[in-house]
Design a protein around this motif. Structure first.
Motif, mmCIF file in Angstrom:
data_model
loop_
_atom_site.group_PDB
_atom_site.id
_atom_site.type_symbol
_atom_site.label_atom_id
_atom_site.label_comp_id
_atom_site.label_asym_id
_atom_site.label_seq_id
_atom_site.Cartn_x
_atom_site.Cartn_y
_atom_site.Cartn_z
ATOM 1 N N TYR A 27 6.158 -13.109 107.275
ATOM 2 C CA TYR A 27 7.743 -13.403 106.899
ATOM 3 C C TYR A 27 8.357 -11.960 106.763
ATOM 4 N N ARG A 28 7.581 -11.102 106.218
ATOM 5 C CA ARG A 28 8.206 -9.640 105.924
ATOM 6 C C ARG A 28 7.993 -8.986 107.299
ATOM 7 N N GLU A 29 7.256 -9.238 108.348
ATOM 8 C CA GLU A 29 7.338 -8.792 109.370
ATOM 9 C C GLU A 29 7.988 -9.251 110.547
ATOM 10 N N ILE A 30 8.377 -10.578 110.269
ATOM 11 C CA ILE A 30 9.096 -11.157 111.271
ATOM 12 C C ILE A 30 10.610 -10.635 110.862
ATOM 13 N N LYS A 31 10.813 -10.556 109.618
ATOM 14 C CA LYS A 31 12.034 -9.802 109.162
ATOM 15 C C LYS A 31 12.174 -8.535 109.596
ATOM 16 N N MET A 46 15.248 -21.391 114.909
ATOM 17 C CA MET A 46 14.076 -21.157 114.101
ATOM 18 C C MET A 46 13.481 -22.690 113.959
ATOM 19 N N THR A 47 12.336 -22.728 114.301
ATOM 20 C CA THR A 47 11.578 -24.003 114.355
ATOM 21 C C THR A 47 10.346 -23.838 113.551
ATOM 22 N N PHE A 48 10.047 -24.625 112.436
ATOM 23 C CA PHE A 48 8.883 -24.784 111.825
ATOM 24 C C PHE A 48 8.066 -25.806 111.871
ATOM 25 N N ARG A 49 6.897 -26.347 112.276
ATOM 26 C CA ARG A 49 6.192 -27.580 112.228
ATOM 27 C C ARG A 49 5.086 -27.451 111.145
ATOM 28 N N SER A 50 5.011 -28.355 110.327
ATOM 29 C CA SER A 50 4.006 -28.077 109.325
ATOM 30 C C SER A 50 3.182 -29.476 109.200
ATOM 31 N N ARG A 51 2.046 -29.594 109.044
ATOM 32 C CA ARG A 51 1.097 -30.791 109.073
ATOM 33 C C ARG A 51 0.039 -30.467 108.216
ATOM 34 N N MET A 52 0.182 -30.911 106.641
ATOM 35 C CA MET A 52 -0.775 -30.400 105.665
ATOM 36 C C MET A 52 -2.052 -31.231 105.721
ATOM 37 N N GLY A 53 -2.076 -32.558 105.900
ATOM 38 C CA GLY A 53 -3.198 -33.733 105.861
ATOM 39 C C GLY A 53 -3.594 -33.718 104.764
ATOM 40 N N GLU A 147 3.256 -23.658 111.897
ATOM 41 C CA GLU A 147 3.426 -22.789 113.219
ATOM 42 C C GLU A 147 5.202 -22.736 113.191
ATOM 43 N N PHE A 148 5.623 -21.391 113.650
ATOM 44 C CA PHE A 148 6.770 -21.114 113.267
ATOM 45 C C PHE A 148 7.221 -20.354 114.724
ATOM 46 N N LEU A 149 8.486 -20.726 115.170
ATOM 47 C CA LEU A 149 8.998 -19.908 116.373
ATOM 48 C C LEU A 149 10.327 -19.504 116.236
ATOM 49 N N VAL A 150 10.831 -18.209 116.412
ATOM 50 C CA VAL A 150 12.052 -18.068 116.274
ATOM 51 C C VAL A 150 12.382 -17.481 117.809
ATOM 52 N N ASP A 151 13.528 -18.178 118.081
ATOM 53 C CA ASP A 151 14.172 -17.831 119.477
ATOM 54 C C ASP A 151 15.424 -17.027 119.313
ATOM 55 N N ALA A 152 15.674 -16.012 119.878
ATOM 56 C CA ALA A 152 16.801 -15.051 119.831
ATOM 57 C C ALA A 152 17.270 -14.804 121.234
ATOM 58 N N ASN A 153 18.534 -14.023 121.319
ATOM 59 C CA ASN A 153 18.958 -13.803 122.597
ATOM 60 C C ASN A 153 18.366 -12.795 123.702
ATOM 61 N N GLY A 154 17.190 -12.211 122.772
ATOM 62 C CA GLY A 154 16.119 -11.114 123.634
ATOM 63 C C GLY A 154 15.141 -11.644 123.753
ATOM 64 N N ARG A 158 6.617 -15.581 117.791
ATOM 65 C CA ARG A 158 5.780 -16.820 117.216
ATOM 66 C C ARG A 158 4.862 -16.580 116.364
ATOM 67 N N LEU A 159 4.850 -17.406 115.223
ATOM 68 C CA LEU A 159 3.661 -17.426 114.198
ATOM 69 C C LEU A 159 2.757 -18.577 114.367
ATOM 70 N N TYR A 160 1.437 -18.261 114.402
ATOM 71 C CA TYR A 160 0.282 -19.187 114.413
ATOM 72 C C TYR A 160 -0.449 -19.475 113.243
ATOM 73 N N ASN A 161 -1.030 -20.646 113.165
ATOM 74 C CA ASN A 161 -1.686 -21.166 112.219
ATOM 75 C C ASN A 161 -2.559 -20.130 111.396
ATOM 76 N N ASP A 162 -3.081 -19.183 112.168
ATOM 77 C CA ASP A 162 -4.095 -18.204 111.647
ATOM 78 C C ASP A 162 -3.493 -16.889 111.120
ATOM 79 N N GLY A 163 -2.154 -17.016 111.263
ATOM 80 C CA GLY A 163 -1.420 -15.596 110.897
ATOM 81 C C GLY A 163 -0.857 -14.716 111.957
ATOM 82 N N ARG A 164 -1.542 -14.931 113.101
ATOM 83 C CA ARG A 164 -1.262 -14.063 114.337
ATOM 84 C C ARG A 164 0.333 -14.339 114.849
#
Length: 245
Positions: A27-31, A46-53, A147-154, A158-164
């Protein structure tokens, strides 16, 4: 919370909430990327999908946090509040929410699933889709919690489960964005980073990011989420002034 903030203000005591989510390295890097304008200057969604199980079955939560079973409010109160604060950190103040909350596991008291839509003052929209019942396909779901997705005008980040992290600017393919993150302690060692922030601000005298007055805004959004779920209708966020009275 209001009493604590008022008390510390009156006593002249510096006060910070240990809200470590926004200090997770991704999140620091996304900011930083958003501030750089690499995907534009206006967030669309901004869309976050979480499934902890960790919340299915008759023994839900017993191995790690058995008290979860008795919380009258669970998913948003215990976990969603961190995302509310992180959404505010990334996209600014939230003005309205609409929430659908459900209890999927009969053995617990509170809600364990929810979909929340956030409307930001900037015009951006946020979606938080989470449940503790269904499972992630990631071997370490507690690393990023989803997993997190930020869509912007440019373009998109994307953030993946493994931190990529990846960047996809409009008209170009998705490319991986290198940055430093390490799977140690909790969620990229964010508790250390939070404490480092506290110490740095104590030394230099600058304001804490998650000072009491600011965090009351996060709690006001949390309250609005529950009001929306109970009423079945969108709820406006009460102003910071109203939250203090």
């Amino acid at each position: 919370a209001r009493q604590i903030v008022e008390y510390t203000n009156q006593a002249g005591v510096r006060f910070m909430v240990h809200e470590n989510w926004r200090f997770q390295p991704w999140y620091r890097e996304i900011k930083r990327l958003l501030n750089s304008g690499i995907v534009g200057d206006k967030i669309h969604v901004m869309t976050f999908r979480s499934r902890m199980g960790d919340g299915w079955g008759d023994d839900a939560y017993l191995n790690r946090q058995p008290y979860f079973r008795d919380y009258p409010r669970l998913l948003v109160y215990e976990n969603g509040v961190h995302f509310i604060d992180t959404y505010r950190y990334l996209a600014g103040e939230i003005k309205r929410v609409y929430a659908v909350l459900k209890k999927l596991n009969r053995v617990i008291a509170g809600e364990d699933a929810g979909v929340v839509v956030f409307e930001f003052e900037s015009g951006a929209t946020g979606l938080w889709d989470a449940n503790r019942y269904n499972e992630s396909n990631c071997p370490s779901p507690r690393y990023t919690f989803g997993e997190f997705l930020v869509d912007a005008n440019g373009g998109s980040i994307r953030l993946y489960n493994d931190g990529r992290l990846t960047i996809q600017t409009l008209g170009k393919p998705e490319t991986e964005h290198p940055y430093r993150h390490e799977n140690r302690a909790f969620s990229g060692d964010c508790c250390y980073t939070t404490q480092r922030h506290f110490i740095d601000r104590m030394i230099d005298g600058k304001e804490f990011e998650t000072n009491g007055q600011d965090y009351l805004r996060t709690l006001a959004v949390q309250d609005a989420v529950y009001r929306s779920a109970e009423s079945g209708s969108p709820q406006e966020i009460r102003s910071a002034e109203a939250a203090n009275h």
